[in-house]
Each structure stands twice: as structure tokens, then as C-alpha cells.
Scaffold this active site. Structure first.
Site, mmCIF file in Angstrom:
data_model
loop_
_atom_site.group_PDB
_atom_site.id
_atom_site.type_symbol
_atom_site.label_atom_id
_atom_site.label_comp_id
_atom_site.label_asym_id
_atom_site.label_seq_id
_atom_site.Cartn_x
_atom_site.Cartn_y
_atom_site.Cartn_z
ATOM 1 N N ASN A 208 -7.681 107.031 83.628
ATOM 2 C CA ASN A 208 -7.695 105.564 83.539
ATOM 3 C C ASN A 208 -8.729 105.139 82.512
ATOM 4 O O ASN A 208 -9.426 105.970 81.941
ATOM 5 C CB ASN A 208 -7.956 104.942 84.919
ATOM 6 C CG ASN A 208 -9.286 105.377 85.484
ATOM 7 O OD1 ASN A 208 -10.328 105.067 84.937
ATOM 8 N ND2 ASN A 208 -9.235 106.133 86.582
ATOM 9 N N ASP A 276 -5.907 107.212 92.503
ATOM 10 C CA ASP A 276 -5.414 107.167 93.888
ATOM 11 C C ASP A 276 -4.508 108.359 94.203
ATOM 12 O O ASP A 276 -4.377 108.735 95.355
ATOM 13 C CB ASP A 276 -4.659 105.854 94.118
ATOM 14 C CG ASP A 276 -5.618 104.664 94.128
ATOM 15 O OD1 ASP A 276 -6.730 104.828 94.670
ATOM 16 O OD2 ASP A 276 -5.271 103.599 93.580
ATOM 17 N N LYS A 285 2.000 125.260 81.053
ATOM 18 C CA LYS A 285 2.288 124.041 80.316
ATOM 19 C C LYS A 285 3.765 123.690 80.496
ATOM 20 O O LYS A 285 4.638 124.565 80.340
ATOM 21 C CB LYS A 285 1.976 124.277 78.837
ATOM 22 C CG LYS A 285 2.101 123.036 78.016
ATOM 23 C CD LYS A 285 1.764 123.305 76.565
ATOM 24 C CE LYS A 285 2.222 122.122 75.743
ATOM 25 N NZ LYS A 285 2.391 122.448 74.349
ATOM 26 N N LYS A 340 -12.063 99.049 103.725
ATOM 27 C CA LYS A 340 -12.846 100.261 103.453
ATOM 28 C C LYS A 340 -13.980 100.427 104.457
ATOM 29 O O LYS A 340 -14.449 101.538 104.659
ATOM 30 C CB LYS A 340 -13.443 100.191 102.045
ATOM 31 C CG LYS A 340 -12.425 99.962 100.945
ATOM 32 C CD LYS A 340 -12.024 101.242 100.292
ATOM 33 C CE LYS A 340 -11.124 100.948 99.094
ATOM 34 N NZ LYS A 340 -10.699 102.164 98.427
HETATM 35 N N1 CTP Z 1 -12.612 104.639 95.714
HETATM 36 C C1 CTP Z 1 -12.964 105.881 96.193
HETATM 37 N N2 CTP Z 1 -12.028 106.851 96.329
HETATM 38 C C2 CTP Z 1 -10.734 106.615 96.013
HETATM 39 C C3 CTP Z 1 -10.362 105.361 95.526
HETATM 40 C C4 CTP Z 1 -11.328 104.396 95.381
HETATM 41 O O1 CTP Z 1 -14.143 106.092 96.475
HETATM 42 N N3 CTP Z 1 -9.833 107.578 96.146
HETATM 43 C C5 CTP Z 1 -13.626 103.578 95.614
HETATM 44 C C6 CTP Z 1 -13.979 103.186 94.215
HETATM 45 O O2 CTP Z 1 -15.055 103.933 93.718
HETATM 46 C C7 CTP Z 1 -14.360 101.721 94.380
HETATM 47 C C8 CTP Z 1 -13.391 101.247 95.428
HETATM 48 O O3 CTP Z 1 -13.069 102.409 96.185
HETATM 49 O O4 CTP Z 1 -15.654 101.564 94.909
HETATM 50 C C9 CTP Z 1 -12.170 100.676 94.810
HETATM 51 O O5 CTP Z 1 -11.173 100.628 95.735
HETATM 52 P P1 CTP Z 1 -9.641 100.948 95.366
HETATM 53 O O6 CTP Z 1 -8.871 100.871 96.615
HETATM 54 O O7 CTP Z 1 -9.505 102.153 94.558
HETATM 55 O O8 CTP Z 1 -9.398 99.821 94.423
HETATM 56 P P2 CTP Z 1 -8.089 99.682 93.707
HETATM 57 O O9 CTP Z 1 -7.578 100.961 93.123
HETATM 58 O O10 CTP Z 1 -8.368 98.578 92.784
HETATM 59 O O11 CTP Z 1 -7.218 99.333 94.967
HETATM 60 P P3 CTP Z 1 -5.895 98.576 94.966
HETATM 61 O O12 CTP Z 1 -5.005 99.433 94.146
HETATM 62 O O13 CTP Z 1 -5.574 98.527 96.406
HETATM 63 O O14 CTP Z 1 -6.249 97.241 94.393
#
Ligand code: CTP
Length: 397
Positions: A208, A276, A285, A340
């Protein structure tokens, strides 16, 4: 907190020397004793009289001043200090330090001492990026010299980039940390930062746009307040800060494992943009084939923030998450805080029009059990310092 600490302040010749006058005031306010040393070039930017008036002490200016040698030799001058601070640390001074030159008072003092040294570099961005300065910086770090800054921003020479000297209060915080004296001294804080890379095969990955800038700034600000910082970082664009324990990782699973290994901590700040999902990666590969497009199989990554925030045992006293949103920022971030189970969410609007993702500024809203507190748009370093100060207040309450 700096009461009776003796700081030998070496002021190098750069326009940032004007900030060193304010630095002297701030140190004096905190009870420090400041012995100033001016290089010849520094005298072009600030006068010995102004420096001496603010410090309330004699200014040392020239190696070959026999009166000074009779009063206090340069060896004793450098050794009687608790800390030597070089601000501004110019490219020239850094070069002399790294090369072991001792042709004037400032460089001789730095060579003749075993007192810890803190440098606050200030120079034009090209000079900071120059391979010679890169080498000198790396050498000085390897020699155990501490650094604060430089910051990124508009420079007196009209250019933009890293090279601005840290602000006086940041330098004060770094001095307190170097003397083991900051408000977070004795506290252990974990920071996650940067993106994660999820491999698809040995040469491809899903990533990302996170640069790691905000997480890095938070780690730096926490360390400046004296915290022991464990900095778990994915492959970020920015270099990790000084004075923190860096744990480099690639994937979300590795980040999760590194976080477990870092516990227990007093506070955790989860600034990483964690992927995620991960892909069931191929060992070979993937090749283009006539049979059509490859099918990638995804599975969910551990939610590190949620797992730590919801721990029954060993939960950090304070758990801070970040939420990057593109719409209904407060509503989404408030829901995310509940989901969370963390104490605070630092929410920001990363829709492209804001220029925040990958930029140098941030506009955040802090969501806590007290509601939503909107902070004005400011540099990522300033956001980090404000957050670190709030963390220090909360942990010390
Ligand atoms: N985070 C984490 N581990 C993950 C995903 C996220 O620790 N696997 C933490 C990030 O570091 C941040 C927060 O969670 O502090 C962000 O939440 P997240 O759910 O990832 O946000 P988005 O991806 O923006 O969620 P959504 O897609 O639901 O908006």
C-alpha cells in the site's frame, strides 16, 4: 528537570544559529548550566555578546586564547560537561567530527572528550543528501553520537526538504532523553509503522502507499521524551529514527510476531498500514499461461491492534490505533475504536484531495472516551510531538 546539568553548547556557523539563542533560554529556564562555544563561522550569525548574555557565562571562542587555557583548559572544558550539544551541527562540523580533525576549539573539544554528544544538524538539503554527509552521519552514529533532526520543511535558503534544525523544544527534549531525564524515562513503548508487503510469489507482492512518515515521527517523538521505543516497521520509504530499537519486518504476520516479542510495554502505538489480507503465495514465480489468469487465494491477516487492545493479560496501559478514512471520518473512526477496543484512535482524512498520504502534513482528530478532539493541520512531526506529550501525560497520571 535539567537542574544543575552542565551543557557544553557548541554553536556552528549556520543561519540556524539564531535558534540556538532560544535554545540557551529554554535550557536556562529548566535550570541547566550552559557553557557556550562559538566557532569562527558562528560569529558571523550570532554575536558572542548575545550568547554570553543569555547563557550568563563566558563564551569560549578560540583554541589559542591563552587566558582561557590558564582559566580552564579545553580538555577540562569538554570533560566537565554532562552533555555536549552541537547546534547547529553544520556539514563542516560533522565532517570534522567524523574525520577526527581538531583544528579549532570546537573540533578539539569534541575530540578531547568522552562525554556523550548530541548533534542537531542544520544545512541545505543538498548538503544533507550529499554522499559525504551521508558517510559522515553514518560514521558518527556508529561512533555513538546521538542526533536530533534535522526536520523536513521550508529552509532559509528557499529550498524544501530535510536539513532544518530541530526546534529548540525538540532539542531540549532530546537533551533530557540523552540525560535519561524525559517524562517518558523508564517507559517502554511499542510503535508499528509503514506498510506491509504480502508476497504473491518470490518476485511480486501486494503493498500500500504508506510511507511510514507518521509512524517514524511518532517513534522519534517518543524517544525524544526518554521512552525506550521498540519500532516495528514494514518496508517504509523513510529511514527509522535515531535512538530506537528497530525491528524490520515485511509481512503482517511477521509484524504480529514482532509485536508479541516486544510485549510487555507501557503503551502501544499502531501506526502501520497493515494489509488486511495475505495471498497463498506460490513458491515459484507465476508464469503467464495459456490457461488464463492466475487465481489468487486470499486469507485474512491477524488484526494486531485489536488483538493487543483486547488482551486479558498483559494489555499495555494505553493502546493507540490509527484510522485512515476517506469519508465520514469521525463516525468511522469512532466505530473503529469500539470495534478494536483501543483507548485512542488517531483519525485522519486521506482522501486524495487532502494530499496527506505520502505528504509532510497531517490533520488528525483524536478519538477517545472524552469524544473527538480535532487538531489543526500541522506537520507530521508536530502531530507526533503532540501525541507523544499526551501519551506522557497519560502514562504519568
Ligand atoms: N491494524 C493492525 N493490524 C491489522 C490491520 C490494522 O494492527 N491487520 C491497525 C493499524 O495499524 C491501525 C488500525 O488498525 O492502527 C487501522 O484499522 P483498520 O481496520 O486496518 O483500518 P482500515 O483498513 O482503514 O479499516 P477499514 O478497511 O475497516 O476502514
Amino acid at each position: 528537570m535539567l537542574a544543575s546539568k552542565r551543557i557544553l553548547l557548541i554553536i556552528g556557523g549556520g543561519i540556524a544559529a539564531y535558534k540556538s539563542l532560544d535554545l540557551i533560554r529554554r535550557l536556562k529556564e529548566r535550570g541547566a548550566l550552559v557553557t557556550p562555544v562559538l566557532t569562527r563561522a558562528a560569529e558571523e550569525f550570532v554575536t558572542p555578546l548575545a550568547v554570553s548574555a543569555l547563557a550568563g557565562e563566558k563564551v569560549y571562542r578560540d583554541l589559542f586564547d591563552l587566558t582561557d587555557e590558564a582559566e580552564m583548559g579545553h580538555i577540562q572544558l569538554s570533560r566537565s560537561a554532562d552533555l555536549i550539544v552541537v547546534a547547529p551541527a553544520t556539514a563542516d562540523l560533522m565532517g570534522k567530527m567524523a574525520g577526527g580533525l581538531a583544528g579549532d576549539l570546537a573540533s578539539t573539544l569534541l575530540m578531547a572528550t568522552d562525554t556523550p554528544v548530541l548533534c542537531a544538524p542544520a544545512m541545505n538539503v543538498r548538503m544533507w543528501d550529499h554522499p559525504a554527509t551521508r558517510r559522515n552521519h553514518a560514521q558518527l552514529q556508529a561512533d555513538g553520537i546521538r542526533f536530533v533532526g534535522p526536520n523536513e520543511g521550508d529552509m532559509a535558503c528557499g529550498e524544501y526538504g530535510p536539513g532544518r534544525m530541530s526546534e529548540p523544544l525538540e532539542i531540549v527534549a532530546a537533551i533530557e532523553a540523552a540525560l535519561g531525564d524525559g517524562p517518558l524515562a523508564g517507559k517502554r513503548v511499542l510503535v508499528t509503522s509503514g506498510p506491509t508487503h504480502e508476497p504473491i510469489d518470490p518476485v511480486r507482492y501486494i503493498a500500500n502507499r504508506s510511507s511510514g512518515a507518521q509512524g517514524t515521527a511518532v517513534a522519534r517523538a517518543l524517544a525524544a521524551l526518554g521512552a525506550e521505543v521498540i519500532f516495528v516497521t514494514g518496508p517504509a520509504d523513510v529511514t527509522p529514527p535515531e535512538g530506537v530499537q528497530v525491528v524490520p519486518v515485511q509481512t503482517a504476520q511477521q509484524m504480529s510476531d514482532a509485536v508479541d516479542a516486544a510485549l510487555p510495554v507501557d503503551a502501544g502505538v499502531f501506526a502501520a498500514a497493515v494489509a488486511d489480507w495475505r495471498v497463498a503465495a506460490s513458491e515459484q514465480k507465476l508464469k503467464k499461461s495459456r490457461d488464463g489468469l492466475p487465481a489468487l487465494e486470499f486469507s485474512e491477516n491477524p488484526d494486531i491492534l485489536k488483538r493487543v487492545a483486547r488482551m486479558d493479560q498483559g494489555r499495555p496501559q494505553l493502546v493507540v490505533g490509527f484510522a485512515a478514512e476517506t469519508d465520514n471520518v469521525i463516525e468511522h473512526a469512532t466505530a473503529k475504536r469500539d470495534r478494536k477496543g483501543c483507548d485512542w484512535i488517531v483519525a485522519n482524512d486521506v482522501s486524495p484531495a487532502t494530499g496527506i498520504m505520502g505528504g509532510s502534513e497531517n490533520a488528525v482528530t483524536l478519538i477517545s472516551d472524552q469524544g473527538a478532539e480535532a487538531w489543526p493541520r500541522m506537520g507530521k512531526d508536530a502531530v507526533a510531538q503532540r501525541l507523544a506529550a499526551k501519551i506522557a501525560d497519560t502514562l504519568n497520571r
